[in-house]
Design an enzyme around this catalytic site. Sequence first.
Site, mmCIF file in Angstrom:
data_model
loop_
_atom_site.group_PDB
_atom_site.id
_atom_site.type_symbol
_atom_site.label_atom_id
_atom_site.label_comp_id
_atom_site.label_asym_id
_atom_site.label_seq_id
_atom_site.Cartn_x
_atom_site.Cartn_y
_atom_site.Cartn_z
ATOM 1 N N CYS A 123 -6.569 6.897 -20.108
ATOM 2 C CA CYS A 123 -6.562 5.260 -20.009
ATOM 3 C C CYS A 123 -5.383 4.947 -19.014
ATOM 4 O O CYS A 123 -5.701 5.177 -17.739
ATOM 5 C CB CYS A 123 -6.524 4.853 -21.284
ATOM 6 S SG CYS A 123 -7.191 2.872 -21.385
ATOM 7 N N HIS A 217 -10.253 7.249 -24.821
ATOM 8 C CA HIS A 217 -9.260 7.709 -25.621
ATOM 9 C C HIS A 217 -9.747 8.679 -26.495
ATOM 10 O O HIS A 217 -9.990 8.492 -27.768
ATOM 11 C CB HIS A 217 -8.694 6.351 -26.569
ATOM 12 C CG HIS A 217 -7.908 5.446 -25.907
ATOM 13 N ND1 HIS A 217 -6.287 5.673 -25.982
ATOM 14 C CD2 HIS A 217 -7.907 4.336 -25.116
ATOM 15 C CE1 HIS A 217 -5.836 4.610 -25.140
ATOM 16 N NE2 HIS A 217 -6.869 3.977 -24.695
ATOM 17 N N GLU A 219 -8.118 10.751 -27.922
ATOM 18 C CA GLU A 219 -7.388 11.199 -29.359
ATOM 19 C C GLU A 219 -7.892 10.083 -30.473
ATOM 20 O O GLU A 219 -7.755 10.434 -31.731
ATOM 21 C CB GLU A 219 -5.901 10.601 -29.101
ATOM 22 C CG GLU A 219 -5.710 9.361 -28.905
ATOM 23 C CD GLU A 219 -6.133 8.443 -27.923
ATOM 24 O OE1 GLU A 219 -5.567 7.530 -27.487
ATOM 25 O OE2 GLU A 219 -6.617 9.053 -26.882
#
Length: 239
Positions: A123, A217, A219
């Site tokens: 990002c 993202h 994660e």
Amino acid sequence: MTGDGVSVSTGRPLIGVSTYLEVRASWGVWELPAALLPAGYPRLVRAAGGLTAMLPPDDPSYADDVVARLDGVVIAGGPDVEPVRYGAKREERTGPPARERDAWELALIEAALASGTPLLGICRGMQLLNVALGGTLVQHLEGHVEAVGVFGAHEVKPVPGTLYESIAPTACPVPTYHHQAVDRLGRDLIVSAHAEDGTVEAVELPSPHWALGVQWHPEMGEDLRVMKALTRAACDRRT
């Protein structure tokens, strides 16, 4: 080799992940300045076969020494890049500057590229990679944040023949939260994925570099492919 592609003989690669720097953070009875890293990052690195080292903002002159001790680098998500970094004036909806992070993470990016250390930008990290190489950003996109503090999802489509396509060969949904995007590409970067509306969703440097930026993202999801690719590249470079 282990099931995640990491060599048993060399052990798990050490992946440095940049962090937030908050003037005031609260935990337990404490309210103090703190370097923060959302738990999804070390979870993802661990699941992909790596070990995590947090890289809080520091003196940019230390970046070369820090990167020399790492097998891979992740530039994490976070606040907007200060527009002066790419020669633009701040627009109304651009967030407040994070100058210490900008300076430190730009230095980490430069050190990783100079040393050939595998690099993943997430990002803000993708946007900063673009800025580090002379590119610019769109300061605000309408409709790309569903609600403040809530991750959305949309599909990204890989560009044929790219590193990203070799990692994720078909279109797939990804967790997303951003209101800025790549505008003019930095030098030598190529686009490796798009959203349905044409927004640039991944950029990369061609071989021999291993440098990839993704707008979403990973994660915040369960797809390990991008981080596994980074840990494999980290192990390959070390051996």
